[in-house]
Every structure is written in C-alpha cells, then in structure tokens.
Design a protein around this motif. Structure first.
Motif, PDB file in Angstrom:
ATOM      1  N   CYS A  23       1.617   9.536  -5.710  1.00 15.13           N
ATOM      2  CA  CYS A  23       1.970  10.879  -5.225  1.00 15.13           C
ATOM      3  C   CYS A  23       3.390  10.844  -4.697  1.00 15.13           C
ATOM      4  O   CYS A  23       3.619  10.756  -3.493  1.00 15.13           O
ATOM      5  CB  CYS A  23       0.980  11.317  -4.145  1.00 15.13           C
ATOM      6  SG  CYS A  23       1.228  13.029  -3.572  1.00 15.13           S
ATOM      7  N   PRO A  24       4.388  10.908  -5.606  1.00 14.87           N
ATOM      8  CA  PRO A  24       5.789  10.790  -5.183  1.00 14.87           C
ATOM      9  C   PRO A  24       6.223  11.885  -4.224  1.00 14.87           C
ATOM     10  O   PRO A  24       7.046  11.658  -3.343  1.00 14.87           O
ATOM     11  CB  PRO A  24       6.564  10.845  -6.498  1.00 14.87           C
ATOM     12  CG  PRO A  24       5.571  10.484  -7.554  1.00 14.87           C
ATOM     13  CD  PRO A  24       4.249  11.000  -7.082  1.00 14.87           C
ATOM     14  N   ARG A  84       1.219   2.268   6.286  1.00 15.57           N
ATOM     15  CA  ARG A  84       2.160   2.399   7.397  1.00 15.57           C
ATOM     16  C   ARG A  84       1.650   1.676   8.642  1.00 15.57           C
ATOM     17  O   ARG A  84       2.410   1.034   9.365  1.00 15.57           O
ATOM     18  CB  ARG A  84       2.380   3.893   7.713  1.00 15.57           C
ATOM     19  CG  ARG A  84       3.172   4.637   6.664  1.00 15.57           C
ATOM     20  CD  ARG A  84       3.601   6.002   7.196  1.00 15.57           C
ATOM     21  NE  ARG A  84       4.220   6.783   6.140  1.00 15.57           N
ATOM     22  CZ  ARG A  84       3.587   7.623   5.358  1.00 15.57           C
ATOM     23  NH1 ARG A  84       2.275   7.801   5.504  1.00 15.57           N
ATOM     24  NH2 ARG A  84       4.243   8.299   4.424  1.00 15.57           N
ATOM     25  N   THR A  85       0.314   1.786   8.907  1.00 11.79           N
ATOM     26  CA  THR A  85      -0.258   1.116  10.087  1.00 11.79           C
ATOM     27  C   THR A  85      -0.106  -0.399   9.975  1.00 11.79           C
ATOM     28  O   THR A  85       0.302  -1.078  10.923  1.00 11.79           O
ATOM     29  CB  THR A  85      -1.740   1.489  10.234  1.00 11.79           C
ATOM     30  OG1 THR A  85      -1.861   2.906  10.350  1.00 11.79           O
ATOM     31  CG2 THR A  85      -2.332   0.811  11.462  1.00 11.79           C
ATOM     32  N   VAL A 124      -5.322   8.630  -1.868  1.00 12.44           N
ATOM     33  CA  VAL A 124      -3.921   8.206  -1.894  1.00 12.44           C
ATOM     34  C   VAL A 124      -3.293   8.359  -0.521  1.00 12.44           C
ATOM     35  O   VAL A 124      -2.531   7.500  -0.044  1.00 12.44           O
ATOM     36  CB  VAL A 124      -3.156   9.019  -2.946  1.00 12.44           C
ATOM     37  CG1 VAL A 124      -1.669   8.699  -2.906  1.00 12.44           C
ATOM     38  CG2 VAL A 124      -3.712   8.771  -4.331  1.00 12.44           C
ATOM     39  N   ALA A 125      -3.613   9.475   0.177  1.00 12.37           N
ATOM     40  CA  ALA A 125      -3.071   9.686   1.518  1.00 12.37           C
ATOM     41  C   ALA A 125      -3.583   8.620   2.495  1.00 12.37           C
ATOM     42  O   ALA A 125      -2.818   8.085   3.320  1.00 12.37           O
ATOM     43  CB  ALA A 125      -3.444  11.083   2.026  1.00 12.37           C
ATOM     44  N   ASP A 126      -4.873   8.290   2.386  1.00 14.35           N
ATOM     45  CA  ASP A 126      -5.421   7.252   3.260  1.00 14.35           C
ATOM     46  C   ASP A 126      -4.759   5.895   2.998  1.00 14.35           C
ATOM     47  O   ASP A 126      -4.478   5.122   3.925  1.00 14.35           O
ATOM     48  CB  ASP A 126      -6.929   7.127   3.065  1.00 14.35           C
ATOM     49  CG  ASP A 126      -7.678   8.352   3.580  1.00 14.35           C
ATOM     50  OD1 ASP A 126      -7.090   9.091   4.405  1.00 14.35           O
ATOM     51  OD2 ASP A 126      -8.851   8.543   3.182  1.00 14.35           O
ATOM     52  N   LEU A 127      -4.505   5.642   1.693  1.00 13.46           N
ATOM     53  CA  LEU A 127      -3.861   4.367   1.351  1.00 13.46           C
ATOM     54  C   LEU A 127      -2.458   4.290   1.942  1.00 13.46           C
ATOM     55  O   LEU A 127      -2.036   3.258   2.474  1.00 13.46           O
ATOM     56  CB  LEU A 127      -3.810   4.219  -0.172  1.00 13.46           C
ATOM     57  CG  LEU A 127      -3.178   2.922  -0.702  1.00 13.46           C
ATOM     58  CD1 LEU A 127      -3.991   1.716  -0.243  1.00 13.46           C
ATOM     59  CD2 LEU A 127      -3.089   2.954  -2.229  1.00 13.46           C
ATOM     60  N   ASP A 138       0.835  -1.204   0.000  1.00 14.37           N
ATOM     61  CA  ASP A 138       0.000   0.000   0.000  1.00 14.37           C
ATOM     62  C   ASP A 138       0.870   1.254   0.000  1.00 14.37           C
ATOM     63  O   ASP A 138       0.574   2.254  -0.688  1.00 14.37           O
ATOM     64  CB  ASP A 138      -0.921   0.004   1.217  1.00 14.37           C
ATOM     65  CG  ASP A 138      -1.991  -1.073   1.132  1.00 14.37           C
ATOM     66  OD1 ASP A 138      -2.224  -1.598   0.023  1.00 14.37           O
ATOM     67  OD2 ASP A 138      -2.601  -1.412   2.194  1.00 14.37           O
ATOM     68  N   ILE A 139       1.962   1.221   0.778  1.00 17.83           N
ATOM     69  CA  ILE A 139       2.846   2.396   0.810  1.00 17.83           C
ATOM     70  C   ILE A 139       3.467   2.613  -0.574  1.00 17.83           C
ATOM     71  O   ILE A 139       3.563   3.745  -1.079  1.00 17.83           O
ATOM     72  CB  ILE A 139       3.945   2.205   1.877  1.00 17.83           C
ATOM     73  CG1 ILE A 139       3.335   2.225   3.275  1.00 17.83           C
ATOM     74  CG2 ILE A 139       5.009   3.290   1.758  1.00 17.83           C
ATOM     75  CD1 ILE A 139       4.318   1.883   4.387  1.00 17.83           C
TER      76      ILE A 139
END
Length: 288
Positions: A208-209, A226-227, A218-221, A200-201
């Motif tokens: 979004c490099p 990370r979680t 994309v931010a949620d993904l 996912d990261i």
C-alpha cells in the motif's frame, strides 16, 4: 735509642689491634641491648627484611642473609629468635666464632627459653670445632664425633613469618564483564527487532504505497513494524551503553589490588619503605 723507639711503636700498634678485635667481638656492640619499643613501621620493615633474608639464605647467599636479619633485629630488637637465624647463616658460611657470639647473645637475652639446653649444646659443639684438633690415633678416628646439626631456620622467628602475600584481586570481581555481556545481548535483541521492524514497514509500503485506505492486515503489519523498529532502536542504544560502560568499568576501575590482610590495623593500609644492600621495596599492610 732507635731500637727502643721501634719497639714502642710496635707495642702501641699491637695494643690498638687487640682493642679493635675486642670491640669487634663484643656482643654488646654488635647486638646492642633492646631499650625501645618497635613502632608499626619498624615491625613492617623488620618483616620485609626477614623475608629478604630468608630468600638469600635459601639461595646460599649467607652474607646478604646475615645483613638483612641484622637489619630486622635492629628494627624489632624484641625478636630475639632472629639471632638463631643469624647463627645458622654464620655456621653455613663457616664463621663458627660469629655463630657462637649470636647464640650466646640469644641465651643472655632469653635465659628461660625452652630450647636453652639445645642452644647450649650447640655452642659447646661449635667451640669444640673451632679448637685445633690433635692428631687422632687409630682408635680415636673410629669414634670421631658427628658434626653438630644445624638448627631449623623456618620456625626460628614466629613473629616474622615468611608467608607470601595473597595474589592481587580485582575490587569488583566479574561484575563489569557481566554488565558487558548483558549489553551485548541487548544489542543483538535490538538489532533483530530493528531489522524485523524495517522489513515489516517495507512490506506494508510495497502493498500500500499511498498508505491511504490500506487493507487492515497491511496497516497492522506497518504499525507492528514501526513498534518493533522503535523498541529495537531503544535496545540498541541501551546495549551500546552497557557494552561501553562495562568495558570502562573493567579497564578503568577494576584493576587488581593487593588483598587486605585479616590482621591489618583498623587505621587502614600502611606503606613502609624497606631498603637494604642490593635491594629495595615497599611493605604493604600494618602490624603483624
């Protein structure tokens, strides 16, 4: 004078030989009176000697069976029923005179035994078989006496049972393997979460490099990745610790040990050496 001297030497040798035979056949010498109380170590040693004698008797090694039963009787001189086992072994060996000696000693020390009459009949039959039989006539041959039956050996000594010891048991059972299995499952879950998190990261970074002003999806993904990666790493560590701990527990601390007897003394387990001709061992547990 030379003839007289030779006669005196022969007479002296004959008296010495007769005295030796009398001592050898004296039950009081071969089976001394019981004037002491057996200690727990004596009882444990007697039990081991009885087990060894029973095995030799079943293999028809009557000399060793007799020796070990005599050792058991010397250790626990109150177990007079061992004399019946000794007599049976002597009879199997063909030494009926010694069998009579053992049975007579048993009757002398157990005059009120329930099998006293049976033992007396057995002694009489053995004595009759020792005497030289006259040449039988035709009518006597038709009614020849049946050989005396051999008294049972297995139940002759109720205080010295020959039951095999229980098989060794691991002290913690299957608990170490359960811990190892749980560690393996935790490792698998941690590996799946870690792999999914890094995937996912990677997908979020591809979309979004710069990681600045990224789309909310994309931010949620990326945050979800990370979680998952963090939780997966923790689970990997716990799983590895579980597998290693379970294996160490099983291999280092869960080795089989002899099961404790229900009749063992409250003081704990006692180790008693048991030795005899041709064999040696260690008796475990307490009074029986």
């Amino acid at each position: 004078m030379r003839v007289l001297r030779t006669w005196l030497v022969g007479l002296g040798a004959g008296m010495f030989l007769a005295a030796g035979l009398a001592v050898a056949g004296d039950p009081a010498i071969e089976y001394p009176e019981c004037n002491r109380t057996a200690t727990p170590a004596d009882l444990e040693g007697a039990k081991g000697a009885h087990k060894a004698a029973t095995q030799f008797y079943e293999r028809a090694d009557y000399d060793r069976a007799i020796q070990y039963w005599k050792d058991a009787y010397r250790l626990d001189c109150a177990a007079h029923a061992v004399l019946i086992n000794i007599a049976n072994a002597y009879e199997k060996k063909g030494d009926r005179a010694e069998a009579v000696t053992a049975l007579e000693t048993y009757l002398a020390r157990m005059p009120d035994a329930t099998d006293a009459q049976t033992i007396q009949d057995k002694i009489q039959n053995l004595r009759n078989s020792i005497r030289p039989a006259p040449t039988p006539t035709a009518s006597e041959s038709a009614s020849a006496p049946v050989p005396p039956p051999t008294l049972p050996t297995a139940s002759a000594t109720p205080s010295l049972s020959a039951e095999p010891p229980p098989p060794p048991q691991p002290p913690y059972g299957y608990a170490p393997w359960v811990a190892t299995g749980a560690g393996v499952v935790t490792l698998l879950v941690g590996g799946i979460l870690t792999s999914s998190g890094f995937a996912d990261i990677g997908a979020a970074e591809d979309s979004c490099p710069s990681r600045v002003d990224c789309e909310p999806d994309v931010a949620d993904l990326g945050n979800q990745g990370r979680t998952h990666a963090t939780v997966g790493g923790v689970l990997l560590g716990l799983g590895a610790a579980g597998v290693a701990g379970g294996l160490i527990w099983e291999l280092g601390f869960n080795q089989p040990r002899p099961a404790a007897s229900s009749t063992a003394p409250s003081a704990g387990v006692r180790l008693t050496p048991v030795a005899g001709p041709g064999a040696a061992g260690v008796g475990v547990s307490g009074r029986f």
